[in-house]
Write an enzyme that holds these catalytic residues in place. Structure first.
Site, PDB file in Angstrom:
ATOM      1  N   GLU A  47      -1.902  -8.449  -6.477  1.00  0.00           N
ATOM      2  CA  GLU A  47      -2.105  -8.944  -5.128  1.00  0.00           C
ATOM      3  C   GLU A  47      -1.170 -10.145  -5.002  1.00  0.00           C
ATOM      4  OE1 GLU A  47      -5.776 -10.918  -4.210  1.00  0.00           O
ATOM      5  OE2 GLU A  47      -5.476 -10.673  -2.053  1.00  0.00           O
ATOM      6  N   ARG A 273      -9.234  -7.226 -20.587  1.00  0.00           N
ATOM      7  CA  ARG A 273      -8.195  -8.152 -20.183  1.00  0.00           C
ATOM      8  C   ARG A 273      -7.969  -9.171 -21.279  1.00  0.00           C
ATOM      9  NH1 ARG A 273     -10.110 -10.438 -14.986  1.00  0.00           N
ATOM     10  NH2 ARG A 273      -7.932 -10.994 -14.899  1.00  0.00           N
ATOM     11  N   LYS A 283      -6.643 -16.977 -11.498  1.00  0.00           N
ATOM     12  CA  LYS A 283      -5.815 -17.478 -10.409  1.00  0.00           C
ATOM     13  C   LYS A 283      -6.465 -18.683  -9.748  1.00  0.00           C
ATOM     14  CE  LYS A 283      -3.797 -13.225  -8.818  1.00  0.00           C
ATOM     15  NZ  LYS A 283      -3.847 -12.260  -7.713  1.00  0.00           N
TER      16      LYS A 283
END
Length: 577
Positions: A47, A273, A283
């Site tokens: 994104e 992850r 983020k």
RNA sequence: UCGGGGAUCGUCUAACGGUAGGACGCAGGAUUCUGGUUCCUGCUAUUGGGGUUCGAAUCCCUAUCCCCGAACCA
């Protein structure tokens, strides 16, 4: 039993010494089974609302390398379904960062927003078949009707609107006749499901915001859940690899693919992850660190962002090597930072020229060296790789050595400078320290030594053992510079581990130490911004982009392993009176 | 009404009913004009309890612990 009798296991590599990657096994099995015509298509779907970090690097490596390995392709697709987030500035940056990492998507650059028309048509289709409806409950009501982990959801009173009414309402939404929050489109699945994602998930919401690519064509936008799988399908993605947190979304992913007439049927597979100790990889938190000024920016060399690491001097190969060594599994964990550091040192050791840089200069005068005399000495840029060439060192009467290489009282096993000790100036000569000059405060300001002219170049003329070797720069032509030393950003391994403690309280107050008045040899001082070198015996450094005329700035990428520090530690702290 | 995952050396990760292996780390040692590099040696693990089996990290039962999930975020 012959080889032919054994079951075929394409996943088995002959020399299986690498770390695990169950995705490779799955892909190999699918290809062997002839699925997707034996093709592999993956994708990296960021994104565009933030800069990429090491966590993304793992995902990038997984997707691109897997495609490479099996002769497939990996798309880059921007998941730009939410125009309320800022986008533009990140699109180019993300592409730069992926290229820097070493991957190329060729012409396969896509945007989820390119599929808005198709997505909308599919939504109409779902409504026509009674599989979706327009919701008119308020956001608060939707939440309440959804129930929770222990309470089943209730069906919305608007759930059974007629197809005609739904279509009319959808058209009103699309035409901008609905306010934000007034209506959504929901898939009609199962309000009783134990999986919250299946309780009539939202497909569209009204957002009266222009889109960075679609302009003001739309005022309703698809959600991730509705857009992602179908985007995959449109692109012919065969394996949609994502992190564990999307596991619960898989049934939904499959539901849309199953109920829509998509051109392909991608398969979502989740992996753990990446987490690394002593840092944060979200983020939101990274953004906070930047916004609140805890770091100097997204490219602050302490940041785990690709830009930060690049500026710090970490080579992209090291990041890829690291990602490969971490492996891919479904077990969540925290990778030891030393594994990353090892990959960095390994890469830098193999590729970096050796130069002399003194962080904390101490003057050394060779008393029996003729005033004004210069010995030009050829020194290799790499002790192992002659092809890297050499540079000229200028040995003069006055030099700088590393202050830490001198001890007035030598501890046990000390090989370096101390009164009466003979030490080698690397590639220079052998010198013996005979006198220590101090200022009024008692601080050592100068070492007076004598040299052995027969040791020119640093060799021992009669074969006598000289264990200590120090780096040095000639006082005459050393270049002044600033050196920034970095340490881990957080002082605890898991800064976000305690919900009751703000992770910011764990910020390491000494994550940055700026040293001025450092000295480097002329060869190093002439290197362009971004150059990576090893200051022999000190560490790896890169020329920072703050460098300007007359202001040379180095970033320490990482120190050298220091086994003396271990010895010293074991001996206990130096005895004080 | 909870659903979904996961648990193997300190850390990552293999072994897919048949000798628990690798990497990092750590500890020794060798070589070295970087106390770097390189090389050699060693160290430590199947979450607990039951079962099935000639044989279980692997299959079954059970307990425990950890992670994810209740944005009109992705």
């Amino acid at each position: 039993m012959t080889a032919d009798d054994r079951p075929i296991d394409a996943s088995k590599r002959e020399t299986d010494d690498g770390p695990g990657n169950f995705l490779r096994d799955v892909v190999a099995a699918d290809i062997a089974a002839g699925k997707n015509d034996g093709k592999l298509v993956t994708r990296f779907p960021p994104e565009p609302n933030g800069y990429l970090h090491v966590g993304h690097a793992k995902a990038i490596c997984i997707n691109f390398e897997l495609a490479q390995e099996f002769g497939g392709v990996c798309n880059l697709r921007f998941d730009d379904t939410n125009p309320t987030r800022e986008y533009e500035q990140y699109i180019e940056a993300i592409q730069q960062d992926i290229r820097w990492l070493g991957f190329d998507w060729g012409d396969n650059l896509y945007f989820a927003s390119d599929y808005f028309d198709q997505l909308y048509a599919w939504a109409v289709d779902l409504i026509k078949r009674g599989l979706a409806y327009v919701e008119s409950l308020t956001p608060e009501q939707v939440r309440e009707y959804r129930g929770d982990f222990h309470k089943p959801g209730r069906e919305s009173p608007y759930r059974d609107r007629s197809v005609e009414e739904n279509l009319a309402l959808l058209e009103k939404m699309r035409a901008g006749e609905m306010a934000e929050g007034e209506a959504t489109v929901r898939a009609k699945i199962d309000m009783q499901s134990g999986n919250m994602n299946m309780r009539d998930p939202i497909m569209y919401r009204v957002l009266k915001v222009a889109h960075h690519r679609a302009g003001d064509k739309w005022c309703i936008y698809p959600t991730y859940d509705y857009a992602h799988g179908q985007s995959d399908a449109i692109e012919g993605i065969t394996h949609s690899l994502c992190s564990l947190e999307f596991e619960g979304h898989r049934p939904l992913y499959d539901w849309f693919i199953e109920h829509l007439d998509t051109p392909s049927t991608p398969r979502q597979i989740e992996f753990a992850r990446l987490n690394i100790g002593y840092t944060v990889l979200s983020k939101r938190r990274l953004l906070q660190l930047v916004k609140e000024g805890h770091v100097a920016g997204w490219d602050d060399p302490r940041m785990p962002t690709l830009r930060g690491m690049r500026r710090r001097g970490i080579p992209p190969e090291a990041i890829r090597k690291f990602a490969d060594r971490v492996g891919v599994a479904r077990r969540p964990g925290v990778v030891d930072i030393s594994l990353f550091e090892h990959a960095i040192r390994e890469q830098l050791n193999a590729t970096t020229p050796r130069v002399f840089g003194v962080l904390d200069p101490l003057k050394l005068v060779i008393t029996n060296f003729p005033e004004g005399h210069v010995e030009e000495l050829e020194a290799p840029l790499s002790p192992e790789d002659p092809s890297m060439g050499s540079r000229t060192l200028r040995l003069t009467r006055e030099l700088f050595i590393e202050r830490d290489d001198f001890r007035e009282e030598a501890p046990k096993k000390w090989f370096r400078f101390a009164p009466g000790r003979e030490v080698r100036l690397r590639y220079g000569c052998l010198v013996t320290c005979n006198e220590v000059i101090k200022d009024e405060a008692g601080e050592v300001v100068e070492l007076r030594c004598t040299w052995d002219p027969d040791s020119k170049g640093g060799s021992s003329p009669d074969g006598r053992k000289v264990r200590g070797t120090s780096h040095w720069v000639s006082a005459a032509d050393a270049v002044d510079c600033e050196v920034r030393l970095y340490d881990r950003l957080f002082s605890v391994e898991n800064p976000t581990g305690d919900d009751d403690v703000d992770y910011l309280t764990h910020l390491n107050p000494s994550s940055l130490e700026v040293k001025r008045g450092c000295k480097v040899e002329p060869y190093a001082a002439a290197l362009p911004v971004g150059s990576r070198v090893q200051f022999e015996r000190v560490g790896y450094f890169a020329v920072d982009n703050d460098t300007a005329d007359g202001n040379l700035v180095w970033n320490r990428t990482i120190s050298l392993r220091d086994s003396w520090a271990k010895v010293e530690k074991k001996q206990g702290p130096p005895k004080k009176g």
